[in-house]
Write an enzyme that holds these catalytic residues in place. Structure first.
Site, PDB file in Angstrom:
ATOM      1  CG  HIS A 274      -1.925  -1.103   1.245  1.00 22.33           C
ATOM      2  ND1 HIS A 274      -2.828  -1.320   0.222  1.00 22.33           N
ATOM      3  CD2 HIS A 274      -2.142  -2.092   2.155  1.00 22.33           C
ATOM      4  CE1 HIS A 274      -3.561  -2.391   0.510  1.00 22.33           C
ATOM      5  NE2 HIS A 274      -3.161  -2.886   1.673  1.00 22.33           N
TER       6      HIS A 274
ATOM      7  CG  ASP B 138      -4.376 -10.086   3.919  1.00 22.13           C
ATOM      8  OD1 ASP B 138      -4.124 -10.659   2.829  1.00 22.13           O
ATOM      9  OD2 ASP B 138      -4.094  -8.897   4.141  1.00 22.13           O
TER      10      ASP B 138
HETATM   11 ZN   LIG Z   1      -3.627  -7.338   2.961  1.00 26.81          ZN
END
Ligand SMILES: [Zn+2]
Length: 327
Positions: A137, A260
């Site tokens: 990110h 995740d």
């Molecule tokens: Zn993630």
């Protein structure tokens, strides 16, 4: 001939790059926590053992600032260093900097560069940077989503600077790697392929986002609906993304290895199991073998259930080695 026979029967090699110093990046109660490091490293060790591969472990060097500057604005790095030295703080409600975060982040980026270069040098078939904080990110001038430095983007940029012509990034983290996409959006030398849950943070990565200018067609985004499991995950990679990567003919492949999407993960709602990661990793290894790419480098991204993380990393290593050894 004895020499070729010994090559044919040579054991596959796994390189684990990790350092407990990356546990210094910490904030009480945050899911992106120090214990993830040992869980991922344990997964690599277990995968190498299951596959009967030769495991080498070493501590990475911190990234050189000149390499970091190829991706990140030096003013952004200075701001992070100041925040770290002043005791820490938050870049956004999710993303902390603690005392020692930048030393950890420089090791994480350094580990990923070292993993990529070790594969390119023919030193190993699988190089895994069990490293944190994660990276996908993080954009040129902005940290976000638990990420400070974009480890995989720095490593890909280092490879391109080393003379690699085309690189592909496989991002199977449950979130879209918006930072990675921003960094390589107009770059025809880098193919970025991602599956991610939608709707979910950060909300980017629609399939119509396909890259800009010279990079048109080099961003490949596929959405997975909440509840999707191994079948949908495998179909996305085997049916669409891996064939596109094969057609791109990369000279190097890096994986933004986030777990995740696992059914036990507390932060998202996919239902992928270790078997799904094994299957996609195995197919990726097979594609690489067909392309004549000798190995693959991975960097840890997300994955917040420690048992699921360790088991999924292990399955990934086993799958990759199986695929890579398939010819
Ligand atoms: Zn993630």
């Amino acid at each position: 001939m004895a020499a070729s026979a010994s090559v044919a029967t040579a054991r596959q090699r796994v390189l684990l790059l990790t350092d407990p110093a990356m546990e210094a990046h910490a904030y009480p109660g945050h899911p992106e926590r120090p214990e993830r490091l040992a869980a991922a490293a344990e997964g690599v060790r277990s995968g190498a053992a299951v596959a009967g591969a030769l495991l080498t472990e070493r501590r990475p060097q911190p990234i050189a600032d000149e390499l970091l500057a190829l991706v990140h604005d030096p003013a952004y790095i200075e701001a992070l260093d100041r925040l770290d030295m002043s005791g820490g703080g938050f870049l956004d409600p999710d993303t902390y900097v603690s005392r020692g975060s930048m030393a950890a982040a420089r090791l994480a980026a350094g580990a990923t560069v070292e993993a990529a270069r070790a594969v390119r040098a023919g030193e190993t078939e699988v190089a895994f940077a069990a490293a944190r904080p994660p990276g996908h990110h993080a954009a040129r001038r902005r940290g976000a989503g638990f990420c400070l430095l974009n480890n995989v983007a720095v490593a890909v940029t280092a490879l391109l600077a080393d003379g690699v012509e085309r690189a592909a990034i496989v991002d199977w983290d449950v979130h879209h790697g918006d930072g990675t996409q921003e960094i390589f959006d107009g770059d025809a030398a880098v193919l970025y392929a991602s599956t991610h849950q939608s709707p979910l943070y950060p909300g980017t990565g629609h399939p119509r986002e396909r890259g800009r200018g010279a990079g048109e067609g080099t961003m490949l985004n596929l959405l997975l609906a909440p509840g999707s499991g191994d079948a949908e995950f495998e179909a996305a990679w085997t049916g669409e993304l891996l064939p596109a990567i094969e057609a791109f003919r990369p000279n190097a492949v890096l994986v933004s290895a986030g777990y995740d999407g696992h059914r036990d993960d507390p932060l998202a709602n996919l239902a992928i199991t270790e078997a799904g990661y094994w299957s996609v990793a195995s197919e990726l290894g097979t594609v690489l073998a067909r392309l004549g790419v000798r190995g693959v480098a991975l960097a840890l991204e997300g994955g917040y259930d420690l048992d699921a993380l360790a088991a999924s990393v292990s399955a990934t290593v086993v799958g990759l080695l199986g695929g890579l050894g398939s010819r």
